[in-house]
Scaffold this active site. Structure first.
Site, PDB file in Angstrom:
ATOM      1  N   SER A 101       0.870  -1.181   0.000  1.00 18.74           N
ATOM      2  CA  SER A 101       0.000   0.000   0.000  1.00 18.74           C
ATOM      3  C   SER A 101       0.901   1.224   0.000  1.00 18.74           C
ATOM      4  CB  SER A 101      -0.937   0.001   1.213  1.00 18.74           C
ATOM      5  OG  SER A 101      -0.205  -0.177   2.410  1.00 18.74           O
ATOM      6  N   GLU A 161       1.294   5.551   0.826  1.00 16.82           N
ATOM      7  CA  GLU A 161       0.778   6.715   1.562  1.00 16.82           C
ATOM      8  C   GLU A 161       1.197   8.008   0.857  1.00 16.82           C
ATOM      9  OE1 GLU A 161       0.998   6.550   5.842  1.00 16.82           O
ATOM     10  OE2 GLU A 161       1.668   8.637   5.890  1.00 16.82           O
ATOM     11  N   ASP A 197      -0.980  15.113  16.339  1.00 13.44           N
ATOM     12  CA  ASP A 197      -0.174  16.002  17.186  1.00 13.44           C
ATOM     13  C   ASP A 197      -0.524  17.427  16.822  1.00 13.44           C
ATOM     14  OD1 ASP A 197       1.602  14.099  18.480  1.00 13.44           O
ATOM     15  OD2 ASP A 197       2.417  13.767  16.465  1.00 13.44           O
ATOM     16  N   PHE A 215      12.670  14.288  10.039  1.00 13.36           N
ATOM     17  CA  PHE A 215      11.473  13.499  10.355  1.00 13.36           C
ATOM     18  C   PHE A 215      11.729  12.573  11.533  1.00 13.36           C
ATOM     19  CE2 PHE A 215       9.716  13.508   5.764  1.00 13.36           C
ATOM     20  CZ  PHE A 215       9.113  14.724   6.015  1.00 13.36           C
ATOM     21  N   HIS A 275       3.729  -1.165   3.764  1.00 13.78           N
ATOM     22  CA  HIS A 275       3.126   0.147   3.498  1.00 13.78           C
ATOM     23  C   HIS A 275       4.260   1.135   3.237  1.00 13.78           C
ATOM     24  CE1 HIS A 275       0.028   3.292   3.950  1.00 13.78           C
ATOM     25  NE2 HIS A 275       0.900   3.974   4.687  1.00 13.78           N
TER      26      HIS A 275
END
Ligand code: FAD
Length: 276
Positions: free
Chosen positions: A6, A8, A99, A206, A256
Site C-alpha cells: 500500500s 501513503e 499532534d 522526520f 506500506h
C-alpha cells in the site's frame, strides 16, 4: 514471493503539487496496491486537501483510506466528517490521535486514538475497516514501552482491524513488537511502514520529530555522502530493500510505503523485491 503493498501520500498544497501527485499515483498503480492512503493534518488543517485527494484516488478506481486525526476535535465535527467520507464511498480509515503544533492545548473531546476508534465503531458499526498506528520503537510520549503496548492493545480492543507501523530501520524492533502484542492476545495484522531514503536532511528531521531511530552506522554513512545525492539514493535503496526482504521473510503481512508523493525510490524497491 510477492507481498501485498500500500502507498501513503500527503495532500498537495499547490496545483503543481496536485499534478505531480497525479503522475506519481499513475506510476505507482502499476504495482497494484491494496489501497492508497492520504494523511490528515492534526486539527483538521488539511481536511479539504485530504478528502479531495481521497476522492481522486477512488475515481481512479483504487481503494483509498483517509487518515483521520482526532486531537482537538469534537464529536459533532468527527460525526460530520465521517458522514462525508461515507458519502464519498470511503471504506477504510487510519484512525489517529495526531499532534497539535506546540503551544496548542490538547482540548477537544478525544484524548487518545482509542477514543476515536471506539467512537467510529459506535457511530458507524462496520462501515469502515479501521487501521491504527503502531510504534515498534515506542511512541515518543509513552510513559514506558509496556504502557505503549497496552495503549496499542486498547486501540484494538476498541475496534481496530489492523495496524501500520511508524517507520523504522531495525527489523528486530518490529518482530519483537509483534511477539509482544501476540502475548497480550492481540491478533490483528501489523503492517510495517517503510520510508525510502532519498535525502539525508529530510530523514534526520522526520526521525527526530517522530522518534524513529536511525542506527548509528546508517547516520554516519549518510553524513559521509554529504551532498552526493546519487550515493545517498543508491545506499538508501540497498538498505531499504534488505529491510523489506527481511520483514517479508519473517512473516510481515504486507508493506506500506511512505512515498512522500514520489514514485522513484518506492518503485525501485518494489522492482528489486518482486522482479517480474
Ligand atoms: P495514540 O495511540 O492515542 O497514542 C498517543 C500516546 O498516548 C502514546 O504515547 C500512547 O502510549 C499514549 N496513550 C494512549 N492511550 C493512553 C491511555 N489510555 N493512557 C495513557 N497514555 C495513553 N499524524 C497526523 O497528524 N496525521 C496523519 O495523517 C498521521 N498519519 C500517521 C500514520 C501512521 C501509520 C503513523 C504511525 C503515524 C501517523 N501520524 C499522523 C502521527 C501520529 O498522529 C502521532 O504519532 C501521534 O503522536 C500519536 O498518534 P496515535 O494515533 O498513535 O496516538
Amino acid at each position: 514471493m510477492n507481498i501485498p503493498i500500500s502507498f501513503e501520500f500527503f495532500p498537495p498544497k499547490t496545483p503543481e503539487g496536485a499534478d505531480k501527485l497525479r503522475l506519481t499515483r499513475q506510476a505507482l498503480y502499476a504495482h497494484r496496491p491494496e489501497f492508497c492512503s492520504v494523511t490528515f493534518g492534526a486539527g483538521g488543517s488539511t481536511q479539504e486537501g485530504t478528502f479531495s485527494t481521497v476522492k481522486s484516488i477512488l475515481e481512479e478506481g483504487v481503494a483509498a483510506a483517509s487518515h483521520f486525526s482526532c486531537v482537538g476535535a469534537t464529536k459533532s465535527t468527527v460525526r460530520d466528517q465521517l458522514g462525508l467520507l461515507r458519502a464519498m464511498g470511503v471504506k477504510r480509515l487510519v484512525a489517529l490521535r495526531g499532534d497539535l503544533p506546540s503551544g496548542y492545548g490538547m482540548g477537544g473531546e478525544f484524548h487518545y486514538a482509542s477514543d476515536l476508534v471506539a467512537f467510529i465503531r459506535a457511530e458507524t458499526g462496520d462501515a469502515f475497516h479501521i487501521e491504527v498506528a503502531a510504534y515498534p520503537e515506542v511512541h515518543p510520549q509513552a510513559k514506558s514501552a509496556e504502557a505503549d503496548l497496552q495503549a496499542f492493545a486498547a486501540k484494538v480492543r476498541a475496534g481496530a482491524d489492523s495496524a501500520i507501523t511508524q517507520y523504522f530501520f531495525n527489523a528486530d524492533a518490529y518482530f519483537r513488537f509483534v511477539d509482544d502484542i501476540r502475548r497480550l492476545g492481540v491478533e490483528v495484522p501489523v503492517v510495517p511502514g517503510i520510508m525510502p531514503i532519498t535525502s539525508s536532511t529530510q530523514l534526520m528531521r522526520f526521525s527526530d520529530a517522530c522518534g524513529a531511530e536511525i542506527p548509528r552506522w546508517i547516520r554516519l554513512r549518510l553524513q559521509g555522502f554529504g551532498d552526493d545525492t546519487a550515493s545517498i539514493k543508491s545506499f538508501g535503496l540497498d538498505v531499504m530493500t534488505a529491510l523489506c526482504d527481511r520483514l517479508r521473510a519473517g512473516g510481515a503481512p504486507a508493506i506500506h510505503f511512505y512515498t512522500m508523493n514520489q514514485a522513484g525510490a518506492t518503485t525501485e524497491i518494489i522492482r528489486r523485491l518482486m522482479p517480474d
